[in-house]
Design a protein around this motif. Structure first.
Motif, PDB file in Angstrom:
ATOM      1  N   ARG A 280       5.629  -6.944  -6.831  1.00 27.87           N
ATOM      2  CA  ARG A 280       5.516  -8.182  -6.040  1.00 27.87           C
ATOM      3  C   ARG A 280       6.914  -8.625  -5.593  1.00 27.87           C
ATOM      4  NH1 ARG A 280       2.101 -12.962  -6.540  1.00 27.87           N
ATOM      5  NH2 ARG A 280       1.147 -11.941  -8.316  1.00 27.87           N
ATOM      6  N   ARG A 281       7.871  -8.554  -6.528  1.00 30.22           N
ATOM      7  CA  ARG A 281       9.237  -8.978  -6.186  1.00 30.22           C
ATOM      8  C   ARG A 281       9.783  -8.160  -5.022  1.00 30.22           C
ATOM      9  NH1 ARG A 281      11.039  -8.373 -11.413  1.00 30.22           N
ATOM     10  NH2 ARG A 281       9.361  -9.595 -12.296  1.00 30.22           N
ATOM     11  N   LYS A 282       9.526  -6.860  -5.072  1.00 31.03           N
ATOM     12  CA  LYS A 282       9.994  -5.993  -3.983  1.00 31.03           C
ATOM     13  C   LYS A 282       9.381  -6.429  -2.654  1.00 31.03           C
ATOM     14  CE  LYS A 282      10.639  -1.702  -6.503  1.00 31.03           C
ATOM     15  NZ  LYS A 282      10.119  -0.372  -6.792  1.00 31.03           N
ATOM     16  N   LEU A 283       8.105  -6.772  -2.682  1.00 23.70           N
ATOM     17  CA  LEU A 283       7.408  -7.158  -1.443  1.00 23.70           C
ATOM     18  C   LEU A 283       7.934  -8.494  -0.912  1.00 23.70           C
ATOM     19  CD1 LEU A 283       3.904  -6.084  -2.684  1.00 23.70           C
ATOM     20  CD2 LEU A 283       4.915  -5.267  -0.557  1.00 23.70           C
ATOM     21  N   LEU A 284       8.190  -9.436  -1.859  1.00 19.16           N
ATOM     22  CA  LEU A 284       8.691 -10.745  -1.418  1.00 19.16           C
ATOM     23  C   LEU A 284      10.079 -10.603  -0.799  1.00 19.16           C
ATOM     24  CD1 LEU A 284       7.468 -13.055  -4.333  1.00 19.16           C
ATOM     25  CD2 LEU A 284       6.536 -12.889  -2.023  1.00 19.16           C
ATOM     26  N   ASP A 285      10.846  -9.622  -1.299  1.00 19.91           N
ATOM     27  CA  ASP A 285      12.194  -9.395  -0.756  1.00 19.91           C
ATOM     28  C   ASP A 285      12.152  -8.674   0.574  1.00 19.91           C
ATOM     29  OD1 ASP A 285      13.339 -10.544  -2.871  1.00 19.91           O
ATOM     30  OD2 ASP A 285      13.896  -8.691  -3.922  1.00 19.91           O
ATOM     31  N   ASP A 286      11.117  -7.859   0.782  1.00 20.12           N
ATOM     32  CA  ASP A 286      11.095  -7.021   1.974  1.00 20.12           C
ATOM     33  C   ASP A 286       9.650  -6.832   2.443  1.00 20.12           C
ATOM     34  OD1 ASP A 286      11.276  -5.145   3.920  1.00 20.12           O
ATOM     35  OD2 ASP A 286      12.130  -3.552   2.653  1.00 20.12           O
ATOM     36  N   MET A 287       9.260  -7.696   3.395  1.00 21.93           N
ATOM     37  CA  MET A 287       7.858  -7.681   3.845  1.00 21.93           C
ATOM     38  C   MET A 287       7.520  -6.418   4.643  1.00 21.93           C
ATOM     39  SD  MET A 287       6.024 -10.468   3.018  1.00 21.93           S
ATOM     40  CE  MET A 287       5.850 -12.224   3.247  1.00 21.93           C
ATOM     41  N   SER A 288       8.542  -5.617   4.996  1.00 23.34           N
ATOM     42  CA  SER A 288       8.205  -4.382   5.717  1.00 23.34           C
ATOM     43  C   SER A 288       7.486  -3.399   4.770  1.00 23.34           C
ATOM     44  CB  SER A 288       9.454  -3.730   6.310  1.00 23.34           C
ATOM     45  OG  SER A 288      10.231  -3.160   5.272  1.00 23.34           O
ATOM     46  N   LEU A 289       7.510  -3.706   3.455  1.00 21.49           N
ATOM     47  CA  LEU A 289       6.801  -2.845   2.506  1.00 21.49           C
ATOM     48  C   LEU A 289       5.289  -3.118   2.482  1.00 21.49           C
ATOM     49  CD1 LEU A 289       9.295  -2.881  -0.520  1.00 21.49           C
ATOM     50  CD2 LEU A 289       8.835  -0.977   1.039  1.00 21.49           C
ATOM     51  N   LEU A 290       4.847  -4.122   3.264  1.00 18.06           N
ATOM     52  CA  LEU A 290       3.406  -4.429   3.280  1.00 18.06           C
ATOM     53  C   LEU A 290       2.584  -3.226   3.746  1.00 18.06           C
ATOM     54  CD1 LEU A 290       3.392  -8.040   4.745  1.00 18.06           C
ATOM     55  CD2 LEU A 290       2.396  -7.356   2.556  1.00 18.06           C
ATOM     56  N   LYS A 291       3.164  -2.441   4.655  1.00 20.99           N
ATOM     57  CA  LYS A 291       2.419  -1.299   5.208  1.00 20.99           C
ATOM     58  C   LYS A 291       2.178  -0.233   4.123  1.00 20.99           C
ATOM     59  CE  LYS A 291       2.290   0.943   9.651  1.00 20.99           C
ATOM     60  NZ  LYS A 291       2.887   2.253   9.813  1.00 20.99           N
ATOM     61  N   PRO A 292       3.230   0.278   3.471  1.00 19.67           N
ATOM     62  CA  PRO A 292       2.934   1.220   2.374  1.00 19.67           C
ATOM     63  C   PRO A 292       2.143   0.585   1.240  1.00 19.67           C
ATOM     64  CG  PRO A 292       5.316   0.748   2.496  1.00 19.67           C
ATOM     65  CD  PRO A 292       4.677   0.158   3.722  1.00 19.67           C
ATOM     66  N   MET A 293       2.305  -0.747   1.052  1.00 19.47           N
ATOM     67  CA  MET A 293       1.531  -1.425   0.008  1.00 19.47           C
ATOM     68  C   MET A 293       0.025  -1.274   0.241  1.00 19.47           C
ATOM     69  SD  MET A 293       0.864  -5.455  -0.616  1.00 19.47           S
ATOM     70  CE  MET A 293      -0.331  -5.363   0.728  1.00 19.47           C
ATOM     71  N   ALA A 294      -0.387  -1.387   1.525  1.00 18.91           N
ATOM     72  CA  ALA A 294      -1.827  -1.324   1.816  1.00 18.91           C
ATOM     73  C   ALA A 294      -2.396   0.018   1.358  1.00 18.91           C
ATOM     74  CB  ALA A 294      -2.069  -1.531   3.313  1.00 18.91           C
ATOM     75  N   ASP A 295      -1.696   1.109   1.643  1.00 16.60           N
ATOM     76  CA  ASP A 295      -2.196   2.420   1.204  1.00 16.60           C
ATOM     77  C   ASP A 295      -2.124   2.586  -0.299  1.00 16.60           C
ATOM     78  OD1 ASP A 295      -3.146   4.555   3.208  1.00 16.60           O
ATOM     79  OD2 ASP A 295      -1.659   3.363   4.298  1.00 16.60           O
ATOM     80  N   GLU A 296      -1.078   2.021  -0.900  1.00 17.35           N
ATOM     81  CA  GLU A 296      -0.965   2.132  -2.358  1.00 17.35           C
ATOM     82  C   GLU A 296      -2.087   1.329  -3.037  1.00 17.35           C
ATOM     83  OE1 GLU A 296       0.247   4.073  -4.298  1.00 17.35           O
ATOM     84  OE2 GLU A 296       0.951   3.196  -6.169  1.00 17.35           O
ATOM     85  N   MET A 297      -2.475   0.203  -2.430  1.00 20.73           N
ATOM     86  CA  MET A 297      -3.599  -0.563  -2.995  1.00 20.73           C
ATOM     87  C   MET A 297      -4.876   0.268  -2.919  1.00 20.73           C
ATOM     88  SD  MET A 297      -3.219  -4.549  -1.907  1.00 20.73           S
ATOM     89  CE  MET A 297      -1.995  -5.567  -2.762  1.00 20.73           C
ATOM     90  N   VAL A 298      -5.076   0.945  -1.779  1.00 21.15           N
ATOM     91  CA  VAL A 298      -6.296   1.748  -1.628  1.00 21.15           C
ATOM     92  C   VAL A 298      -6.270   2.908  -2.636  1.00 21.15           C
ATOM     93  CG1 VAL A 298      -7.630   3.202  -0.057  1.00 21.15           C
ATOM     94  CG2 VAL A 298      -6.658   1.056   0.766  1.00 21.15           C
ATOM     95  N   ARG A 299      -5.096   3.489  -2.866  1.00 20.49           N
ATOM     96  CA  ARG A 299      -4.998   4.574  -3.869  1.00 20.49           C
ATOM     97  C   ARG A 299      -5.278   4.031  -5.277  1.00 20.49           C
ATOM     98  NH1 ARG A 299      -2.025   6.798  -7.884  1.00 20.49           N
ATOM     99  NH2 ARG A 299      -0.675   4.969  -7.949  1.00 20.49           N
ATOM    100  N   TRP A 300      -4.558   2.973  -5.648  1.00 16.66           N
ATOM    101  CA  TRP A 300      -4.617   2.468  -7.023  1.00 16.66           C
ATOM    102  C   TRP A 300      -6.004   1.884  -7.343  1.00 16.66           C
ATOM    103  CZ3 TRP A 300      -4.991  -1.984 -10.071  1.00 16.66           C
ATOM    104  CH2 TRP A 300      -4.422  -1.902 -11.358  1.00 16.66           C
ATOM    105  N   VAL A 301      -6.555   1.126  -6.376  1.00  9.47           N
ATOM    106  CA  VAL A 301      -7.856   0.490  -6.611  1.00  9.47           C
ATOM    107  C   VAL A 301      -8.981   1.515  -6.396  1.00  9.47           C
ATOM    108  CG1 VAL A 301      -9.446  -1.322  -5.798  1.00  9.47           C
ATOM    109  CG2 VAL A 301      -6.981  -1.772  -5.854  1.00  9.47           C
TER     110      VAL A 301
END
Ligand code: HEM
Length: 418
Positions: A280-301
Motif C-alpha cells: 500500500r505504501r508503495k502505491l501511495l508513493d507512486d500511483m503509476s503502480l496502479l496498473k500492475p497492481m490490478a493484474d497482481e490483484m487478479v493473480r493473488w485473489v
C-alpha cells in the motif's frame, strides 16, 4: 488424516474440490500447494447428489489440474479439450441445461466460438472501453462520496458491489433509469448458487431479465442507435440475425461473468492491501503502480476458481493418460501461485514484472472483459487511495459457497472519515 507424499512431505487434510463448502471456508491453498508438487493431475471424486435442481445431472469425478503449464496447455487446445461437450462449468449439467447454456460463448468450441466471438467482441473495442472510463470514474466518485463520512462500512455492499453491475448496464446500452431493475435481477440471479439463496426466485429473476432484454432488443431493431444491444440485434452470425434467445444468453453471460468476478477482485484486493501494508505504501508513493497492481490483484485473489473441459480424444497431460470423455478441471488460484512461474507466489507484490497470471484465462476463451475489469479496479483504487488512503479490513470476511467464483459476501472495513 495425513497422506505421505513421495519424498516424505506431509499432505494437509484433503478436501473435495467439487464441494462448494470447501471454498466457502477459504481457497484451499495448502491443498493446492501439495497437489501441484505431488499429484498435479489429481483424480477428484464426484461430490453432490443427482438431480439437485432442474439443470444438474449425475455428478462426475474429474482430473484436477494445479500447475500453470497444465492449465495453460488445456486452455490452449480446444480441439482436444472441449468447452462445448460437457459445458465449461465444473458442475455437471443434464441435456436440458447443456442445450440452454451452449448458446453462450463460454460453452462453445471453434469454429462456432470464433464466429460468435467476432460479433460479440464489438462491445469491447478499446475505443468503447475508453468511452466507458469517464462513466467509471464518475461512479467511483459517487460510491466513495457515499461512504466517506461513515468511517466504517461493509466494503462488499457499499463499495465493490456497486460498480460492475452499472458498468455492464452502460456497456450493453441499457437506459440508466433501468439500472435499479438490473441490480435487483442480478442480486436475485446470483443468489441461485448460495445455500441461503432462493432458487425459484433466481429463476424468476432470470425470466424477467430475459423478457426485458427481448423488449429492449425489439426497440433497437426498429430504431437502431450506437449501443451494443443495437449492434447485436442488427448483426448476423452464420448469415442470419442473432435470435432473441442468443442475445438473452449473451447478456446473461455478461451479468454472470462481469459482475461477481470484478466485485471480488476489488474486495479481495482490500484483503491483500491489509495483509501487505508495505505494498500500500508503495502505491501511495507512486500511483503509476496502479496498473500492475490490478493484474497482481487478479493473480493473488484469482476471482474465478475453476473452469471445466472435456477430452474429445484419448490424450495425456504431463505424461498422465486422459481418456476420451474424461472431465478435466483447471484451477486458476493454484496455477497463479505456481512457484515454477512466480517467485514468492503467496506474496502480494505490486511491482511483479512479468506477471503471466492466468486469472483471466488463456487461449481462445481469454476473458473478453479483461481490459474493462482492469479499468474498474484501477479507477476504484485510485479514488480510494486519494480519498480514504488508510481504508483497511476490520474483521473476517463472510464467503459464499461456490466452486466457480472466489466470492466474498461481506467484508467489514474502516477508515478515517473524510
Ligand atoms: C477481474 C475480473 C474478471 C475475471 C477474473 C475474469 C475471468 C475470466 C476467465 C478465467 C475466463 C476464461 C473462461 C474459459 O477459459 O473458459 C473469462 C472469460 C470471459 N469473461 Fe471474464 N473475467 C473478469 C471480468 C469480466 C468482465 C468485466 C466481463 C464483461 C463485462 C467479462 C466477460 C467475459 C466473457 C464474455 C468471457 C468468455 C469469453 C469466451 O468464451 O470467448 N469478464 N473471464
Amino acid at each position: 488424516m495425513e497422506i505421505q507424499a513421495v519424498g516424505g512431505a506431509t499432505a494437509p487434510e484433503p478436501v473435495n474440490l467439487m464441494d462448494p463448502a470447501t471454498f466457502g471456508r477459504s481457497i484451499p491453498h495448502d491443498w493446492f500447494d501439495w497437489l501441484r508438487e505431488n499429484d498435479p493431475v489429481h483424480w477428484n471424486e464426484p461430490y453432490g447428489r443427482d438431480g439437485m435442481t432442474h439443470f444438474r445431472a449425475v455428478p462426475q469425478g474429474f482430473w484436477a489440474l494445479t500447475r500453470h503449464a497444465d492449465v495453460s496447455h488445456v486452455s490452449r487446445h480446444p480441439e482436444v479439450f472441449s468447452s462445448h461437450e460437457g459445458g465449461a462449468l465444473m458442475e455437471d449439467m443434464g441435456p436440458e441445461g447443456l442445450a440452454m447454456f451452449r448458446q453462450q460463448l463460454i460453452h462453445m468450441d471453434p469454429p462456432e466460438h470464433t464466429e460468435f466471438r467476432h460479433v460479440l467482441s464489438k462491445g469491447f473495442t478499446p475505443r468503447r472501453i475508453r468511452r466507458l472510463e469517464a462513466f467509471i470514474d464518475e461512479l467511483c466518485r459517487d460510491i466513495v462520496d457515499s461512504v466517506a463520512p461513515l468511517g466504517e462500512c461493509d466494503f462488499v455492499d457499499m463499495v465493490a458491489k456497486e460498480l460492475p453491475v452499472r458498468v455492464i448496464g452502460e456497456l450493453f446500452g441499457m437506459p440508466r433509469s433501468d439500472f435499479a431493475k438490473l441490480i435487483d435481477w442480478t442480486n436475485r440471479v446470483l443468489g441461485i448458487d448460495d445455500p441461503e439463496g432462493d432458487f425459484a426466485d433466481g429463476l424468476a429473476a432470470m425470466q424477467e431479465l430475459f423478457h426485458y432484454v427481448t423488449m429492449l432488443g425489439e426497440e433497437k431493431r426498429r430504431d437502431p442507435d450506437g449501443t451494443v444491444i443495437s449492434a447485436l440485434v442488427n448483426s448476423e452470425v452464420d448469415g442470419r440475425p442473432m435470435t432473441a434467445a442468443e442475445i438473452n444468453m449473451w447478456f446473461f453471460l455478461l451479468v454472470i461473468a462481469g459482475n461477481e468476478t470484478t466485485r471480488n477482485a476489488i474486495s479481495g484486493g482490500l484483503i491483500a492491501l491489509t495483509e501487505f501494508p508495505d505494498q500500500r505504501r508503495k502505491l501511495l508513493d507512486d500511483m503509476s503502480l496502479l496498473k500492475p497492481m490490478a493484474d497482481e490483484m487478479v493473480r493473488w485473489v484469482s476471482p474465478v476458481i475453476a473452469f471445466r473441459r472435456t477430452a474429445l480424444v484419448d490424450t495425456e497431460i504431463d505424461g498422465h493418460p486422459i481418456a476420451e470423455g474424461d472431465k478435466v478441471v483447471v484451477f486458476y488460484p493454484a496455477a497463479n501461485r505456481d512457484p515454477r512461474v512466480f517467485s514468492d507466489p503467496h506474496e502480494f507484490d505490486v511491482t511483479r514484472d512479468p506477471n503471466p497470471h492466468l486469472g483471466f484465462g488463456v487461449g481462445n476463451h481469454f476473458c473478453l472483459g479483461a481490459n474493462l475489469a482492469r479499468a474498474e479496479i484501477i479507477a476504484m483504487y485510485r479514488e480510494l487511495f486519494t480519498r480514504l488512503p488508510d481504508i483497511e479490513v476490520a474483521g473476517p470476511p463472510a464467503r459464499w459457497h461456490s466452486t466457480l467464483v472466489n466470492s466474498i459476501k461481506s467484508l467489514p472495513c474502516r477508515f478515517t472519515p473524510h
